[in-house]
Design an enzyme around this catalytic site. Structure first.
Site, PDB file in Angstrom:
ATOM      1  N   ALA A  37       0.875  -1.167   0.000  1.00 15.56           N
ATOM      2  CA  ALA A  37       0.000   0.000   0.000  1.00 15.56           C
ATOM      3  C   ALA A  37       0.913   1.218   0.000  1.00 15.56           C
ATOM      4  CB  ALA A  37      -0.906   0.009   1.222  1.00 15.56           C
ATOM      5  N   ASP A  38       0.784   2.060  -1.013  1.00 18.66           N
ATOM      6  CA  ASP A  38       1.635   3.239  -1.136  1.00 18.66           C
ATOM      7  C   ASP A  38       0.966   4.449  -0.508  1.00 18.66           C
ATOM      8  OD1 ASP A  38       3.425   1.726  -2.523  1.00 18.66           O
ATOM      9  OD2 ASP A  38       2.945   2.550  -4.494  1.00 18.66           O
ATOM     10  N   ASP A  69       4.874  12.658 -11.842  1.00 18.91           N
ATOM     11  CA  ASP A  69       5.231  11.714 -10.776  1.00 18.91           C
ATOM     12  C   ASP A  69       5.857  10.501 -11.442  1.00 18.91           C
ATOM     13  OD1 ASP A  69       5.405   9.946  -8.675  1.00 18.91           O
ATOM     14  OD2 ASP A  69       3.253   9.861  -8.259  1.00 18.91           O
ATOM     15  N   ASN A 101      17.855  -0.089 -14.018  1.00 19.17           N
ATOM     16  CA  ASN A 101      18.121   1.300 -14.351  1.00 19.17           C
ATOM     17  C   ASN A 101      19.615   1.555 -14.170  1.00 19.17           C
ATOM     18  OD1 ASN A 101      18.616   1.773 -11.596  1.00 19.17           O
ATOM     19  ND2 ASN A 101      16.573   2.611 -11.230  1.00 19.17           N
ATOM     20  N   ALA A 116       6.322   4.255 -10.353  1.00 23.79           N
ATOM     21  CA  ALA A 116       5.816   3.148 -11.177  1.00 23.79           C
ATOM     22  C   ALA A 116       6.208   3.236 -12.649  1.00 23.79           C
ATOM     23  CB  ALA A 116       4.300   2.994 -11.062  1.00 23.79           C
ATOM     24  N   ALA A 117       7.022   4.216 -13.028  1.00 21.98           N
ATOM     25  CA  ALA A 117       7.443   4.299 -14.428  1.00 21.98           C
ATOM     26  C   ALA A 117       8.243   3.069 -14.833  1.00 21.98           C
ATOM     27  CB  ALA A 117       8.253   5.566 -14.656  1.00 21.98           C
ATOM     28  N   GLY A 118       9.226   2.691 -13.998  1.00 21.92           N
ATOM     29  CA  GLY A 118      10.027   1.509 -14.300  1.00 21.92           C
ATOM     30  C   GLY A 118       9.207   0.230 -14.278  1.00 21.92           C
ATOM     31  N   ASP A 119       8.237   0.160 -13.378  1.00 21.05           N
ATOM     32  CA  ASP A 119       7.375  -1.021 -13.308  1.00 21.05           C
ATOM     33  C   ASP A 119       6.475  -1.123 -14.536  1.00 21.05           C
ATOM     34  OD1 ASP A 119       8.449  -1.665 -10.844  1.00 21.05           O
ATOM     35  OD2 ASP A 119       6.912  -0.568  -9.733  1.00 21.05           O
ATOM     36  N   THR A 128      17.631   0.987 -18.505  1.00 16.29           N
ATOM     37  CA  THR A 128      16.881   2.218 -18.758  1.00 16.29           C
ATOM     38  C   THR A 128      17.648   3.395 -18.158  1.00 16.29           C
ATOM     39  OG1 THR A 128      15.580   1.963 -16.729  1.00 16.29           O
ATOM     40  CG2 THR A 128      14.687   0.985 -18.740  1.00 16.29           C
ATOM     41  N   GLY A 176      16.248   6.769 -18.005  1.00 18.27           N
ATOM     42  CA  GLY A 176      15.346   7.908 -17.885  1.00 18.27           C
ATOM     43  C   GLY A 176      15.090   8.592 -19.212  1.00 18.27           C
TER      44      GLY A 176
END
Length: 335
Positions: free
Chosen positions: A13-14, A251, A185, A254-257, A225, A227
């Site tokens: 839970a974030d 934001d 990354n 979760a970009a990498g996910d 990756t 960025g």
């Protein structure tokens, strides 16, 4: 039989806090807003793969609490099979506190909770149905010994194994010969390269060169990756650069996910053009960073068309310093 993506990983839970700037040591800053949402690298990647069109089975652990129910519901609503998500007694659902400053950069602190209770038996039960052609996706927010066991168990069943080595590993326990594809990354790439001795003679700034030496050390394909600078991938002695889609980030959580989940979905459906799969993953991640939150920010496949259209999928290859036009590149699964 349809190909399945099995995700073995964390569920959190974030608690997202928006701040004007990250606090310095001893400093207090006031957040302008707070949002509690479903997340965790495993959960995020499962949702991304499902929204990309894959059949997805999640294997993980939650606490018997309100946060656990929130996360399970979010997974189910995104089409993820949660039949192998266990409830761990006597502990809380994994929790992440995410501070996001203006411009979209974040700082994350994670309390593992139930994620630390995920066992080898849980993994074996969940992966019992894995078969040749299926894909097993792993990260490092669950016990490293369990991750390594999952890779070996999946490999014995003929599945393709993808490891997102995040957070950056502290030792070589997860870096086994069972990995077909490593996704990292830049920070994680440097950590992995140092662990396997692939950074010797390198200043760490040549992403393409480090990808190649790390691939040779681990005998797997490596995606790094970087960025806004895009991503690098190797197949054999060729290193291909895939440009990033340029957007204004709100934001980056979760970009990498999202990237990893979309890539897994492409591989699971038999995508043979790896640079094209990475370009699609990049476009999906670009949409994610324009939204707030973790799991809630991950796009469905029909939402990334415009972002994908702006990306350049031609890329460049490098073979001992030579550049040129890419060929179609296919991931080969180790036996």
């Amino acid at each position: 039989m349809p190909t399945t993506v099995f995700v073995v990983g964390s569920l959190n839970a974030d608690q997202l806090l928006e701040v004007p700037a990250f606090p310095a040591a001893g400093e207090t800053v006031l957040a302008s807003d707070v949002l509690i949402t479903a997340g965790g690298k495993g959960g995020n990647q499962a949702v991304a793969a499902s929204r990309a069109g894959a059949t997805v089975v999640m294997i993980g652990a939650l606490g018997d609490d309100a946060h656990g129910r929130l996360v399970r519901r979010a997974l189910t609503e995104s089409g993820v099979d949660t039949g192998w998500v266990v409830t761990a007694d006597g502990t809380h659902t994994g929790t992440a506190v995410v501070a996001v400053e203006a411009g979209g950069e974040n700082r994350i602190i994670v309390a593992s909770g139930a994620n630390a209770r995920l066992s080898r038996e849980d993994v074996e039960s969940g992966l019992a149905g894995a078969a040749p052609g299926d894909l097993v996706l792993l990260q490092l927010e669950t016990p490293v010994a369990v991750v390594a066991h999952a890779a070996r168990f999946a490999k014995e069943r003929g599945a393709t194994v993808v490891l997102n080595a995040a957070p950056a590993p502290a030792d070589t326990g997860c870096l086994t010969t069972d990995i077909d594809l490593l996704v990292v990354n830049e920070v994680e790439m440097r950590a992995v390269a140092a662990l396997v001795g692939a950074d010797e003679g390198s200043d760490g700034r040549d992403a393409a060169g480090t990808v190649l030496t790390t691939s040779r050390a681990l005998d797997c394909v490596v995606v790094c990756t970087t960025g806004a600078d895009g991503a690098y991938v190797n197949v054999g002695d060729r290193v291909i650069h895939i440009p990033a889609v340029q957007v204004t980030a709100v934001d980056t959580t979760a970009a990498g996910d999202t990237y990893t989940g979309y890539l897994a979905a492409a591989l699971a459906r038999g995508e043979s053009d790896l640079p094209a799969a990475l370009a699609t993953a990049s476009a999906a991640a670009a949409v994610t960073v324009t939204r707030r939150g973790a799991m809630a920010s991950i796009p469905y496949a029909d939402e990334i068309g415009e972002a994908h259209a702006t990306s350049d999928t031609t890329g460049t290859t490098r073979t001992t310093g030579t550049t040129g036009t890419t060929d179609i590149t296919e991931l080969t699964t180790k036996g």
